[in-house]
Design a protein around this motif. Structure first.
Motif, PDB file in Angstrom:
ATOM      1  N   VAL A 181       0.692  -1.019  -0.304  1.00 24.53           N
ATOM      2  CA  VAL A 181      -0.073  -0.009   0.220  1.00 24.53           C
ATOM      3  C   VAL A 181       0.796   0.844  -0.087  1.00 24.53           C
ATOM      4  O   VAL A 181       2.372   1.041   0.273  1.00 24.53           O
ATOM      5  CB  VAL A 181      -1.055   0.046   1.022  1.00 24.53           C
ATOM      6  CG1 VAL A 181      -1.233  -1.026   0.814  1.00 24.53           C
ATOM      7  CG2 VAL A 181      -0.164  -0.316   2.767  1.00 24.53           C
ATOM      8  N   THR A 182      -0.067   2.379  -0.375  1.00 21.71           N
ATOM      9  CA  THR A 182       0.660   3.866   0.093  1.00 21.71           C
ATOM     10  C   THR A 182      -0.431   4.731  -0.318  1.00 21.71           C
ATOM     11  O   THR A 182      -1.582   4.553  -0.147  1.00 21.71           O
ATOM     12  CB  THR A 182       1.075   3.707  -1.939  1.00 21.71           C
ATOM     13  OG1 THR A 182       0.405   4.043  -3.029  1.00 21.71           O
ATOM     14  CG2 THR A 182       2.318   2.736  -2.674  1.00 21.71           C
ATOM     15  N   THR A 183      -0.091   5.731   0.308  1.00 18.92           N
ATOM     16  CA  THR A 183      -0.923   6.836   0.467  1.00 18.92           C
ATOM     17  C   THR A 183      -0.595   8.103  -0.285  1.00 18.92           C
ATOM     18  O   THR A 183       1.088   8.317  -0.453  1.00 18.92           O
ATOM     19  CB  THR A 183      -1.654   7.089   1.568  1.00 18.92           C
ATOM     20  OG1 THR A 183      -2.994   7.763   1.796  1.00 18.92           O
ATOM     21  CG2 THR A 183      -1.180   7.284   2.448  1.00 18.92           C
ATOM     22  N   GLU A 184      -1.032   9.631  -0.588  1.00 20.73           N
ATOM     23  CA  GLU A 184      -1.069  10.616  -0.115  1.00 20.73           C
ATOM     24  C   GLU A 184      -1.822  11.537   0.170  1.00 20.73           C
ATOM     25  O   GLU A 184      -2.172  11.278   1.408  1.00 20.73           O
ATOM     26  CB  GLU A 184      -0.880  10.922  -1.938  1.00 20.73           C
ATOM     27  CG  GLU A 184      -0.856  10.337  -2.996  1.00 20.73           C
ATOM     28  CD  GLU A 184      -1.582  10.731  -4.226  1.00 20.73           C
ATOM     29  OE1 GLU A 184      -1.682  11.392  -4.920  1.00 20.73           O
ATOM     30  OE2 GLU A 184       0.024   9.868  -5.832  1.00 20.73           O
ATOM     31  N   ALA A 185      -1.361  12.869   0.755  1.00 19.06           N
ATOM     32  CA  ALA A 185      -1.489  13.271   1.185  1.00 19.06           C
ATOM     33  C   ALA A 185      -2.655  14.104   1.160  1.00 19.06           C
ATOM     34  O   ALA A 185      -3.102  14.541  -0.200  1.00 19.06           O
ATOM     35  CB  ALA A 185      -1.162  15.460   1.696  1.00 19.06           C
ATOM     36  N   GLY A 186      -3.671  14.050   2.275  1.00 19.80           N
ATOM     37  CA  GLY A 186      -5.417  14.713   1.671  1.00 19.80           C
ATOM     38  C   GLY A 186      -5.984  12.898   1.508  1.00 19.80           C
ATOM     39  O   GLY A 186      -7.429  13.242   1.586  1.00 19.80           O
ATOM     40  N   ASN A 187      -5.506  11.880   1.543  1.00 23.42           N
ATOM     41  CA  ASN A 187      -5.929  10.834   0.913  1.00 23.42           C
ATOM     42  C   ASN A 187      -6.866  10.065   2.034  1.00 23.42           C
ATOM     43  O   ASN A 187      -5.848   9.831   2.731  1.00 23.42           O
ATOM     44  CB  ASN A 187      -5.274   9.696   0.422  1.00 23.42           C
ATOM     45  CG  ASN A 187      -5.411   9.795  -1.476  1.00 23.42           C
ATOM     46  OD1 ASN A 187      -6.052  10.783  -1.323  1.00 23.42           O
ATOM     47  ND2 ASN A 187      -4.647   9.144  -1.479  1.00 23.42           N
ATOM     48  N   GLY A 188      -7.945   9.883   2.274  1.00 26.39           N
ATOM     49  CA  GLY A 188      -8.495   9.213   3.501  1.00 26.39           C
ATOM     50  C   GLY A 188      -8.703   7.582   3.420  1.00 26.39           C
ATOM     51  O   GLY A 188      -8.907   7.302   4.597  1.00 26.39           O
ATOM     52  N   SER A 189      -8.155   6.911   2.424  1.00 28.94           N
ATOM     53  CA  SER A 189      -8.045   6.041   2.997  1.00 28.94           C
ATOM     54  C   SER A 189      -6.114   5.174   1.842  1.00 28.94           C
ATOM     55  O   SER A 189      -5.427   6.595   1.538  1.00 28.94           O
ATOM     56  CB  SER A 189      -8.616   5.007   2.056  1.00 28.94           C
ATOM     57  OG  SER A 189      -8.756   5.442   0.129  1.00 28.94           O
ATOM     58  N   VAL A 190      -5.643   4.350   1.941  1.00 30.69           N
ATOM     59  CA  VAL A 190      -5.222   3.422   1.737  1.00 30.69           C
ATOM     60  C   VAL A 190      -4.980   2.823   0.760  1.00 30.69           C
ATOM     61  O   VAL A 190      -6.090   2.105   0.119  1.00 30.69           O
ATOM     62  CB  VAL A 190      -3.419   2.886   2.411  1.00 30.69           C
ATOM     63  CG1 VAL A 190      -3.265   3.910   3.913  1.00 30.69           C
ATOM     64  CG2 VAL A 190      -4.552   1.678   3.205  1.00 30.69           C
ATOM     65  N   GLY A 191      -4.250   2.827  -0.956  1.00 31.35           N
ATOM     66  CA  GLY A 191      -4.763   1.896  -1.810  1.00 31.35           C
ATOM     67  C   GLY A 191      -3.274   1.035  -2.021  1.00 31.35           C
ATOM     68  O   GLY A 191      -2.065   1.188  -2.372  1.00 31.35           O
TER      69      GLY A 191
END
Length: 212
Positions: A181-191
């Motif tokens: 998984v990764t995520t970006e600032a502002g995302n409310g979930s990991v992908g």
């Protein structure tokens, strides 16, 4: 009872192959007068863990973590934690060694009352001082965000935590369950970079298999 892989002491392990019974333990287990470096024949949960890394084998669980991206736990770090870290008692896990390096705490859980020899049960990292870790040459920003995100997901296993995920910036995939998984600032979930799934809790990550 902890599942264990017998082997040389953790500080003697050069690879991740199968491990025989720790030589140091075999040599000291028969001593009638235990010393600080030799385990007693009958140890109880109240006995502080031994400070000699050569006595410890590894559980299957710990060995799996050595392979996982984003764990930041290694055999040399475990050896250093056993030798130099603080000893702590936890009512859930039992004895732990804690080693602090540049704002990040390594935690190593050990046991020697339910197995034939002392074992390293598991290990993880947690952020002790955010600013110190971010400013350190030891840690990249992605490392610190990864450690914090993993800890938040674990500490709130069954809860959805979008507010805790949103501040995190993790561009390098790390392993949770079957997913990377990764995520970006502002995302409310990991992908998950493999199956495209979106998750807001560790429980969701554990329930859904990666379909990549």
């Amino acid at each position: 009872m902890a599942s264990r892989q017998s082997g040389p002491g953790v500080d003697e392990t050069s690879g991740l192959g199968s491990l025989p019974e720790p030589t140091a333990y075999a040599e000291t287990a028969g001593h009638t007068r235990p010393s600080a470096d030799s385990p007693a024949t009958k140890r109880t949960p109240e006995d502080p863990p031994l400070r000699n890394p050569a006595l410890y084998a590894q559980t299957d669980h710990f060995r799996e973590r050595l392979h996982q991206q984003g764990r930041y736990v290694s055999v040399p770090i475990v050896s250093e934690a056993i030798t130099d870290g603080q000893i702590r008692w936890n009512t859930t896990d039992g004895w732990r060694f804690a080693l602090l390096k540049d704002g990040i705490r390594y935690v190593v859980v050990v046991s020697d009352t339910e197995t034939h020899s002392p074992v390293v049960v598991t290990g993880w990292t947690e952020v002790d001082d955010w600013e110190t870790a971010i400013d350190s040459d030891r840690w990249h920003d992605t490392d610190v965000h990864t450690i914090k995100l993993r800890a938040d997901l674990s500490d709130n296993h069954d809860a959805q935590i979008p507010d805790l995920i949103r501040p995190r910036i993790v561009s390098r995939p790390f392993d949770i369950g079957d997913h990377r998984v990764t995520t970006e600032a502002g995302n409310g979930s990991v992908g998950c970079v493999d199956c495209g799934g979106r998750f807001r809790s560790k429980a969701e990550l554990a329930r859904r298999h990666c379909r990549s």
